[in-house]
Each structure stands twice: as C-alpha cells, then as structure tokens.
Scaffold this motif. Sequence first.
Motif, PDB file in Angstrom:
ATOM      1  N   THR A  18       0.750  -0.902  -0.429  1.00 33.83           N
ATOM      2  CA  THR A  18       0.449   0.051  -0.249  1.00 33.83           C
ATOM      3  C   THR A  18       0.720   1.315  -0.367  1.00 33.83           C
ATOM      4  O   THR A  18       1.132   2.193  -1.084  1.00 33.83           O
ATOM      5  N   VAL A  19       1.312   1.618   1.001  1.00 36.15           N
ATOM      6  CA  VAL A  19       2.198   2.760   1.060  1.00 36.15           C
ATOM      7  C   VAL A  19       3.159   2.858   0.771  1.00 36.15           C
ATOM      8  O   VAL A  19       3.978   4.011  -0.255  1.00 36.15           O
ATOM      9  N   LEU A  20       4.270   1.208   0.664  1.00 40.25           N
ATOM     10  CA  LEU A  20       5.470   1.789  -0.288  1.00 40.25           C
ATOM     11  C   LEU A  20       5.112   2.136  -1.705  1.00 40.25           C
ATOM     12  O   LEU A  20       5.929   2.445  -2.920  1.00 40.25           O
ATOM     13  N   ARG A  21       4.092   1.386  -2.260  1.00 42.85           N
ATOM     14  CA  ARG A  21       3.977   1.444  -3.497  1.00 42.85           C
ATOM     15  C   ARG A  21       3.174   2.449  -4.295  1.00 42.85           C
ATOM     16  O   ARG A  21       3.632   2.659  -5.588  1.00 42.85           O
ATOM     17  N   THR A  31      -3.246  10.457  13.682  1.00 39.48           N
ATOM     18  CA  THR A  31      -3.656   9.643  13.587  1.00 39.48           C
ATOM     19  C   THR A  31      -5.400   9.094  12.699  1.00 39.48           C
ATOM     20  O   THR A  31      -5.567   8.297  12.224  1.00 39.48           O
ATOM     21  N   ASP A  32      -5.637  10.499  12.043  1.00 34.69           N
ATOM     22  CA  ASP A  32      -6.686  10.654  11.233  1.00 34.69           C
ATOM     23  C   ASP A  32      -5.944  10.433   9.723  1.00 34.69           C
ATOM     24  O   ASP A  32      -6.931  11.029   8.875  1.00 34.69           O
ATOM     25  N   GLU A  33      -4.468  10.900   9.322  1.00 32.86           N
ATOM     26  CA  GLU A  33      -4.725  10.972   8.396  1.00 32.86           C
ATOM     27  C   GLU A  33      -3.320   9.828   7.160  1.00 32.86           C
ATOM     28  O   GLU A  33      -2.855   9.022   8.158  1.00 32.86           O
ATOM     29  N   PRO A  34      -4.133   9.287   6.546  1.00 31.05           N
ATOM     30  CA  PRO A  34      -2.471   8.028   5.374  1.00 31.05           C
ATOM     31  C   PRO A  34      -1.061   9.071   6.089  1.00 31.05           C
ATOM     32  O   PRO A  34      -1.169  10.304   5.359  1.00 31.05           O
ATOM     33  N   LEU A  35      -0.902   7.437   6.170  1.00 30.44           N
ATOM     34  CA  LEU A  35       0.306   7.540   6.915  1.00 30.44           C
ATOM     35  C   LEU A  35       1.708   8.592   5.129  1.00 30.44           C
ATOM     36  O   LEU A  35       2.300   8.831   5.570  1.00 30.44           O
ATOM     37  N   ASP A  36       0.993   7.856   3.522  1.00 25.99           N
ATOM     38  CA  ASP A  36       1.913   8.342   2.896  1.00 25.99           C
ATOM     39  C   ASP A  36       1.745   9.903   2.471  1.00 25.99           C
ATOM     40  O   ASP A  36       2.863  10.542   1.463  1.00 25.99           O
ATOM     41  N   ALA A  37       0.326  10.100   2.703  1.00 26.22           N
ATOM     42  CA  ALA A  37       0.119  11.810   2.233  1.00 26.22           C
ATOM     43  C   ALA A  37       1.147  12.944   3.015  1.00 26.22           C
ATOM     44  O   ALA A  37       1.479  13.730   2.701  1.00 26.22           O
ATOM     45  N   ALA A  38       1.352  12.488   4.457  1.00 24.38           N
ATOM     46  CA  ALA A  38       2.105  13.603   5.505  1.00 24.38           C
ATOM     47  C   ALA A  38       3.079  12.894   4.638  1.00 24.38           C
ATOM     48  O   ALA A  38       4.302  14.371   5.200  1.00 24.38           O
ATOM     49  N   LEU A  39       4.052  11.816   4.326  1.00 24.39           N
ATOM     50  CA  LEU A  39       5.515  11.878   4.085  1.00 24.39           C
ATOM     51  C   LEU A  39       5.289  12.545   3.104  1.00 24.39           C
ATOM     52  O   LEU A  39       6.466  13.601   2.645  1.00 24.39           O
ATOM     53  N   LEU A  40       4.629  12.984   1.697  1.00 26.09           N
ATOM     54  CA  LEU A  40       5.031  13.503   0.970  1.00 26.09           C
ATOM     55  C   LEU A  40       4.591  14.934   1.212  1.00 26.09           C
ATOM     56  O   LEU A  40       5.276  15.873   0.778  1.00 26.09           O
ATOM     57  N   ARG A  41       4.140  15.795   2.106  1.00 29.14           N
ATOM     58  CA  ARG A  41       3.835  16.614   2.643  1.00 29.14           C
ATOM     59  C   ARG A  41       4.647  17.059   3.241  1.00 29.14           C
ATOM     60  O   ARG A  41       5.672  18.642   3.046  1.00 29.14           O
ATOM     61  N   PHE A  42       5.584  16.285   3.825  1.00 29.37           N
ATOM     62  CA  PHE A  42       6.932  16.533   4.651  1.00 29.37           C
ATOM     63  C   PHE A  42       8.589  16.860   3.317  1.00 29.37           C
ATOM     64  O   PHE A  42       9.124  17.806   3.888  1.00 29.37           O
ATOM     65  N   THR A  43       7.914  16.452   2.394  1.00 34.86           N
ATOM     66  CA  THR A  43       8.742  16.416   1.779  1.00 34.86           C
ATOM     67  C   THR A  43       9.242  17.757   1.313  1.00 34.86           C
ATOM     68  O   THR A  43       9.633  17.924   0.181  1.00 34.86           O
ATOM     69  N   GLN A  44       7.629  17.698   0.146  1.00 37.70           N
ATOM     70  CA  GLN A  44       7.367  19.016   0.061  1.00 37.70           C
ATOM     71  C   GLN A  44       7.522  20.656   0.441  1.00 37.70           C
ATOM     72  O   GLN A  44       8.366  21.218   0.465  1.00 37.70           O
TER      73      GLN A  44
END
Length: 334
Positions: free
Chosen positions: A30-33, A298-311
């Motif tokens: 899921t997340v890694l893909r 806890t209510d946000e998808p992990l991949d979305a948080a990682l991408l936001r941090f990257t940006q």
Amino acid sequence: SGAAANESAEAGRPRGRVDPERLLRRLEWTVLRRLDGLLQGDYRTLFRGFGLDLADLREYQLHDDVRYIDWNVTARLQTPHVREFQEDREVAAWFLLDLSASIDFGSREVRKRQLSAELVAVLARLFTRYGNRVGAVLQAEGASEVIPARNGRRHVLHVLERIGVVGARPAARRGGKAVGGKITDLAELLAFAQPVMKRRSVVFVVSDFISTPGWGRRLAQLARRHEVVAVRLYDPMEVELPDLGMVVMQDAETGEQLTVDTHDRAFRRRFADVAARREVELRDALAEAGVDCLELATDEPLDAALLRFTQLRKRRSQLAAGGVPAIIAGLNAR
C-alpha cells in the motif's frame, strides 16, 4: 502447513500486538507502492540532504544553497564560502522511539502507537532496500533498549517485533487500565541514545512530545552531529475536544482520572487554549534546536504525511536559496 504455522503464531501472540510480517507486507503493498509511483523511485527527493559528508569548502557561486554557507569561514575571509558535500555510499538511520503509555491513545481506528510502528516499517524498509542500515533505541517506563544498526528485510521485522514487545510494557495494567507509571522524560531517551550512534546518521525522534520540559537542549545537541527529524504523533482530539457530554478522562501515564463536562463550551475553549500553548512551546523548542518536524495525525494517511513533509523541505530549500543575493550583497558592501 504454512497457514497452520501462521495461525499458531498468531494464537501465541499477546492481544494488541501486530504480526510484523503481516504489517510490513501490508505496507509494502500500500504505502510503499504509492510512494514508488508518486516519487518514481527517486527517494533522494524524500531524503534530500540525508547521508552527506563534508568534502570541501569553496567560494559561493550563484544559485548555491544558502544553508551550506560556512559563516565562520565567510567572516574570517570576508568572502562567502559554501560547504561542499559528497554522498555517503552507506547511510545509517536511527529511530529513537518513545513507547510510553500516552502513545496508546487514539480517538478513532488508529492509535498513535500503531502509527509509530507503521512509520518505522516504511522508512526502515526504504533505507534497507538500498543497502543502508537501520537501528533503534526504544524507551518505555524509563527503561531503554538498543537495537544495533543492520540492514535487510529480516532486520526490519526484528525491529518491529521488539517495538511490539517493549511497547507492551508501559504501566502495569488491570482490566486494560493504567494503574500508574513513570511520567515520560524525553531528555532521558535523547541522552541515552547520543553515545550509541558513533557516526553521523539520519535520526528520527518519534514521540508525541508529551513529556516533562527540558528536552530541547538535548535535541539541539543531537542535531549538531546528526541529521535529525522530529516525528510528532498526535490525535485530533488532543487538540480540540468535541461535545461528548460527561466523560471520564484518564492520564495514560499516572492513571489519574477526572470527570469533565465536554458540553461546557468554556471548558472546551480552555482545553483548546492549553493545547495551543503546548503547540507553540513545541514549535519553539524544535525551531531553537534547528530540527524539522514531520507531523503524523491518526486520521491522515501515512503516505500523504510523508509527501507533505517532502514538499515542505523542498520549499524551505528553495526559499533559503532565494535569500542568497541579499546576503552576498551585504557582505560585498563591506
């Protein structure tokens, strides 16, 4: 059979503990893909600035990143100089994990503890997929455990297994309720971890930062030697209380209970004010330490948080680079 063995392993696993293999496989699919698709395999974007060793100093040139200006050399020579870096072929990543009782909280399906484990699984797998090593320092109830840095998928599974074991220790429980434990002191974790990491590393401090004060100085010391990212776990209900009527609130670490009327608007406003002050104190401490913060709700998808941090990191780099001409003009005007 393999299925029977899996069922037997699950039957012997304590309630609330997640099977590391099942967790990692789910996240890989899921997340890694999704991250693979969005970053197109370019994880240098996600970990921009990590794993770099100082190679040389040279005079500043147009479009150089202002963050790499060596101000001591610049002041001494009266000419702007920047530090040049070369990528280290092997990067060591360390996870400093606060596994105290307060991260058991979650107002919805996901608890902060689960979010912490999922983050470690994803980031550790990203690092080890490219031959890098990951290690961890786990702290619960004031006791710390070190997992030496190694590489490979099996090592990631071992880290996740230990997180599950150590995370089950905080506060003796009776009927699922905490009966009193040690109040978290994040400074203890940071002080314990500092001598463990012998060489410059990427360090993720994963906590809800609900701690006794005074950890900011230790974090700043850590950031002088390592590339540090604070990962702040939180639940929306810790920021703002909904109207739920009369509820019993319990301190996860001390076991202290208090009955409150959340229907009272004045009480909810006071709660929000205290949460806002705590937020300001947290951000001030991180800014003073010079550490970026990855916010995980806890209510946000992990991949979305990682991408936001990257940006965020990319935008900060661009803004910093945009400030160079004015700085250089000031130096040249002397």
